[in-house]
Design a protein around this motif. Sequence first.
Motif: not given
Length: 465
Positions: A17-34
């Motif tokens: 995800e990109t946050r204007p004025g802050i930087g670009t960040f790797v998103l946490d992997r969502p937990s596996a759905s049942p």
Amino acid sequence: MTVQRAIARLVAAGLVETRPGIGTFVLDRPSASPVGDVDWQTTSLGPDRTGPTTVGSTLRDVGPGTIALHSGYPSPDLLPMRDVRSALQRAARGDDAWDRPPLVGMPELRAWFAREVAAGSAGAAPRPSDVVVTAGGQAALSAVFRALAAPGDPVVMESPTYWGAIAAARQAGLVIVPVARTAGAPRAEDVDDALRTSGARIAYVQPTFANPTGAHWAAAERSAILRVAADRGAFLVEDDWARDLAIDEPRPPMVTDDPDGHVVYIRSLTKSASLTLRVGAVIARGPVRDRIAGALASSDLYVSPVLQRAALDVVTRPSWDTHLARLRRELRRRRDALADAVSTHAPSLQLTALPEGGLNLWTRMPRDLDAQIVAARCLADGVAVSPGDEWFPAAVPGPHLRLNYAWADPARFSEAARIVERVITSSDDQVSDPSTRRRFRPATTGTSRAGTTPLPARPATDPAG
């Protein structure tokens, strides 16, 4: 720019995800759905009305490098893409692009469809009030079937015919009554018998450059079948999908010979203008027009005003006629190139006629060969073809392949033909039981269908193309 494009793709994939004025960040992997249990749906859904060909092979996505002879469209390099891009930009800037258009379509576009259908014909010219704008030809087909018949009703169809019409009829719950083609058209007596015995009040037909065969009806055949429809009080749903794809002279549609409203006419701009312009029209006279308009409104409400405005812009420019002339020259060149490659490098395919319009060659394989298996093996070897089974609404009389000559690079036609021939002959070699061994005979020439040109030993190329 490369980095920006890469980041945009990662954002679209949900990885960063990109946050204007802050930087670009790797998103946490969502937990596996049942993993849920959806087996209950088998019982609740019940029988599948659509059959095995809900979506035809022409819409299959193929990998890079695959020779795509399966497509249902012309290559973008044959279409007026610069005009389409400019028209979309102009349409988006207009104030009326953000207003809801009339449910039946913009008046100017409806008037163009009415004028264009009547051009070159001395028959019954439709009025703009007879026209309903649709989101392409497939949406028109679905709406027409829903409007003219109820689930369980019969509909007469030529065999073979367009897979999308077969799927739309089955989706509407209709029972297909097939009528075999004899020459260019089914025999009028067969159509009459099918309407009489089934009680059908609809017949779906392609009088001009039929998909998949490319054949067209002679004038006498058109008149005879139109008389049958009039005598039986039936509707003929005329699918004029190849209106702009005539290699030789375009022919006036049947609707211009029918002032009494038996012909319901369908036309689309998608194949001649752009895949992005899902704009078409239905022309119908009398109360049936309002019923079809109601069926379209219940599913689509209306067609995007941006697309309608852009389509009108493209087809009313002087460059439109120049584009159509170039398109016809290029289709002739590609048709002849693929026919030459097939006759030279794939003798197991029987091609008996050259279509005078459309996008495809219709070929017959040796008997007892499974077209689905051949198509799958061709795809594995780098050539996508359309198996003929999906073009028949009932019994399949023999194995066929439909080959599109308008999408792939003509420089690879010979390579594609060699691969198809190798697959056919290797399939024969893999049959070990002599009692079931498939017997292959070389293709022959000399027979032709009405409305098509007999195939020469080496098709001549168009000097202008």
